[in-house]
Motif scaffolding. Structure first.
Motif, PDB file in Angstrom:
ATOM      1  N   LEU A   1     -71.966 -55.545  17.612  1.00  0.00           N
ATOM      2  CA  LEU A   1     -73.183 -55.210  16.210  1.00  0.00           C
ATOM      3  C   LEU A   1     -74.490 -55.643  17.253  1.00  0.00           C
ATOM      4  N   GLU A   2     -74.451 -56.196  18.170  1.00  0.00           N
ATOM      5  CA  GLU A   2     -75.450 -56.333  19.252  1.00  0.00           C
ATOM      6  C   GLU A   2     -76.179 -55.171  20.513  1.00  0.00           C
ATOM      7  N   GLN A   3     -74.536 -54.617  20.589  1.00  0.00           N
ATOM      8  CA  GLN A   3     -75.219 -53.151  21.187  1.00  0.00           C
ATOM      9  C   GLN A   3     -76.020 -52.406  20.127  1.00  0.00           C
ATOM     10  N   ALA A   4     -74.860 -52.441  19.107  1.00  0.00           N
ATOM     11  CA  ALA A   4     -75.511 -51.137  17.688  1.00  0.00           C
ATOM     12  C   ALA A   4     -77.040 -51.848  17.098  1.00  0.00           C
ATOM     13  N   VAL A   5     -77.586 -52.513  17.632  1.00  0.00           N
ATOM     14  CA  VAL A   5     -78.650 -52.972  16.914  1.00  0.00           C
ATOM     15  C   VAL A   5     -79.671 -53.384  17.685  1.00  0.00           C
ATOM     16  N   ASP A   6     -79.105 -52.693  19.163  1.00  0.00           N
ATOM     17  CA  ASP A   6     -79.915 -52.712  20.854  1.00  0.00           C
ATOM     18  C   ASP A   6     -79.950 -50.893  20.242  1.00  0.00           C
ATOM     19  N   GLN A   7     -79.135 -49.923  20.245  1.00  0.00           N
ATOM     20  CA  GLN A   7     -79.407 -48.918  20.163  1.00  0.00           C
ATOM     21  C   GLN A   7     -80.253 -48.475  18.970  1.00  0.00           C
ATOM     22  N   ILE A   8     -80.283 -48.679  17.776  1.00  0.00           N
ATOM     23  CA  ILE A   8     -80.975 -48.755  16.381  1.00  0.00           C
ATOM     24  C   ILE A   8     -82.993 -48.865  17.320  1.00  0.00           C
ATOM     25  N   ALA A   9     -82.750 -50.307  17.948  1.00  0.00           N
ATOM     26  CA  ALA A   9     -84.480 -50.993  18.640  1.00  0.00           C
ATOM     27  C   ALA A   9     -84.598 -50.088  19.516  1.00  0.00           C
ATOM     28  N   MET A  10     -84.176 -48.956  20.130  1.00  0.00           N
ATOM     29  CA  MET A  10     -84.144 -48.153  20.363  1.00  0.00           C
ATOM     30  C   MET A  10     -85.034 -47.147  20.496  1.00  0.00           C
ATOM     31  N   ASP A  11     -84.114 -46.032  18.999  1.00  0.00           N
ATOM     32  CA  ASP A  11     -84.448 -45.075  18.890  1.00  0.00           C
ATOM     33  C   ASP A  11     -85.029 -44.578  17.589  1.00  0.00           C
ATOM     34  N   ALA A  12     -84.596 -46.261  16.470  1.00  0.00           N
ATOM     35  CA  ALA A  12     -84.944 -45.642  14.853  1.00  0.00           C
ATOM     36  C   ALA A  12     -86.030 -45.814  14.410  1.00  0.00           C
ATOM     37  N   SER A  13     -87.482 -44.718  14.201  1.00  0.00           N
ATOM     38  CA  SER A  13     -88.550 -44.981  13.550  1.00  0.00           C
ATOM     39  C   SER A  13     -88.784 -45.465  11.934  1.00  0.00           C
ATOM     40  N   VAL A  14     -90.273 -45.550  12.063  1.00  0.00           N
ATOM     41  CA  VAL A  14     -90.058 -46.203  10.616  1.00  0.00           C
ATOM     42  C   VAL A  14     -91.160 -44.884  10.185  1.00  0.00           C
ATOM     43  N   LEU A  15     -90.221 -45.317   9.049  1.00  0.00           N
ATOM     44  CA  LEU A  15     -89.920 -44.030   8.134  1.00  0.00           C
ATOM     45  C   LEU A  15     -91.723 -43.629   7.310  1.00  0.00           C
ATOM     46  N   TYR A  16     -91.803 -45.239   7.066  1.00  0.00           N
ATOM     47  CA  TYR A  16     -93.161 -44.877   6.154  1.00  0.00           C
ATOM     48  C   TYR A  16     -93.913 -47.022   6.855  1.00  0.00           C
ATOM     49  N   PRO A  17     -94.945 -47.049   6.401  1.00  0.00           N
ATOM     50  CA  PRO A  17     -95.306 -48.687   6.632  1.00  0.00           C
ATOM     51  C   PRO A  17     -94.553 -49.490   5.917  1.00  0.00           C
ATOM     52  N   PRO A  18     -93.496 -50.500   6.406  1.00  0.00           N
ATOM     53  CA  PRO A  18     -92.954 -51.305   6.021  1.00  0.00           C
ATOM     54  C   PRO A  18     -93.921 -52.352   4.908  1.00  0.00           C
ATOM     55  N   GLY A  19     -93.428 -52.175   3.986  1.00  0.00           N
ATOM     56  CA  GLY A  19     -94.167 -53.183   2.253  1.00  0.00           C
ATOM     57  C   GLY A  19     -94.974 -52.284   1.549  1.00  0.00           C
ATOM     58  N   SER A  20     -95.144 -50.956   2.085  1.00  0.00           N
ATOM     59  CA  SER A  20     -95.429 -50.064   1.111  1.00  0.00           C
ATOM     60  C   SER A  20     -94.552 -49.139   0.180  1.00  0.00           C
ATOM     61  N   LYS A  21     -93.344 -49.042   0.178  1.00  0.00           N
ATOM     62  CA  LYS A  21     -92.751 -48.649  -0.264  1.00  0.00           C
ATOM     63  C   LYS A  21     -91.257 -49.231  -0.873  1.00  0.00           C
ATOM     64  N   HIS A  22     -90.786 -48.740  -2.543  1.00  0.00           N
ATOM     65  CA  HIS A  22     -89.190 -49.553  -2.222  1.00  0.00           C
ATOM     66  C   HIS A  22     -88.488 -48.104  -1.607  1.00  0.00           C
ATOM     67  N   ASP A  23     -87.215 -48.381  -0.813  1.00  0.00           N
ATOM     68  CA  ASP A  23     -86.452 -46.858  -0.416  1.00  0.00           C
ATOM     69  C   ASP A  23     -85.441 -47.630  -0.475  1.00  0.00           C
ATOM     70  N   TYR A  24     -84.671 -46.949  -0.945  1.00  0.00           N
ATOM     71  CA  TYR A  24     -82.920 -47.812  -0.957  1.00  0.00           C
ATOM     72  C   TYR A  24     -82.129 -47.548   0.612  1.00  0.00           C
ATOM     73  N   GLU A  25     -82.196 -48.046   1.396  1.00  0.00           N
ATOM     74  CA  GLU A  25     -82.049 -47.542   2.529  1.00  0.00           C
ATOM     75  C   GLU A  25     -81.307 -48.895   3.267  1.00  0.00           C
ATOM     76  N   PRO A  26     -79.699 -48.605   3.376  1.00  0.00           N
ATOM     77  CA  PRO A  26     -79.329 -50.398   3.053  1.00  0.00           C
ATOM     78  C   PRO A  26     -78.789 -51.168   4.792  1.00  0.00           C
ATOM     79  N   ALA A  27     -78.656 -49.696   5.316  1.00  0.00           N
ATOM     80  CA  ALA A  27     -77.100 -49.733   6.618  1.00  0.00           C
ATOM     81  C   ALA A  27     -78.061 -50.183   8.224  1.00  0.00           C
ATOM     82  N   VAL A  28     -78.982 -49.872   8.075  1.00  0.00           N
ATOM     83  CA  VAL A  28     -80.146 -49.980   9.137  1.00  0.00           C
ATOM     84  C   VAL A  28     -80.480 -52.216   8.785  1.00  0.00           C
TER      85      VAL A  28
END
Length: 196
Positions: A122-149
């Motif tokens: 889990l640590e390695q996976a989250v480190d990879q997410i931290a390296m390359d997962a982009s913010v698609l919209y400003p946090p808190g600005s809308k609801h979008d059901y995207e639970p895995a990450v």
């Protein structure tokens, strides 16, 4: 007593007869014991079906025990525990992770499919997410059901706070106290915390 079980029987049988399901079953218990136990169609009372997203409630319960114990707050930002997320993604709160207002993508290649193992922790996976997962919209600005990450990140925060693996903290805080003998995230160190 007084419960119209025949109506429930008819509704479940109808779902099989109409082809909605090939089989159906239901077990209802109270503290006094089993109240209702029936199966229909191709299913027996011992048939097991995997439920999509069934882990979210159990995962949230485990993490909320940390809130109850004062170890984390729903208003805590991700970077309080995971500084590798940087200023924008790190400002996402635990509440936003749960409420699906975080702005992150739905999934990530570091997260295995349900019941699968990709060899990461889990640590390695989250480190990879931290390296390359982009913010698609400003946090808190809308609801979008995207639970895995988001659930993966919340699960890793729980590991950091407790110093335990997800499996150990889940066992201690949920599975063992509730005597959940058959609950599993699969044989992996990188469980699909949201959506398994």
């Amino acid at each position: 007593a007084g419960v119209p079980w025949q109506e429930l029987d008819a509704r479940l049988q109808q779902s099989v007869d109409e082809g909605t399901f090939t089989g159906a079953g239901l077990l209802i218990c109270t503290a006094a014991g089993v109240c209702y136990e029936r199966s229909f169609g191709a299913d027996t009372i011992d048939t097991t079906h995997l439920l999509a997203s069934a882990t979210k409630l159990a995962s949230t319960t485990a993490i909320m025990t940390l809130v109850d114990d004062g170890l984390v707050s729903l208003e805590d930002p991700v970077d309080k525990y995971l500084p590798q997320f940087g200023p924008v993604r790190g400002a996402i709160t635990i509440r936003q992770l749960f409420s699906q207002t975080h702005g992150l993508p739905a999934d990530h290649p570091a997260i295995p499919g349900p019941g699968k193992d990709n060899g990461l922790t889990l640590e390695q996976a989250v480190d990879q997410i931290a390296m390359d997962a982009s913010v698609l919209y400003p946090p808190g600005s809308k609801h979008d059901y995207e639970p895995a990450v988001s659930y993966h990140i919340a699960g890793r925060i729980a590991e950091v706070v407790t110093g335990q693996s997800w499996a150990a903290l889940f066992d201690e805080r949920v599975r063992l106290p509730l005597r959940m003998d058959s609950f599993t995230y699969g044989e992996t160190q990188n469980p699909r915390i949201g959506g398994g």
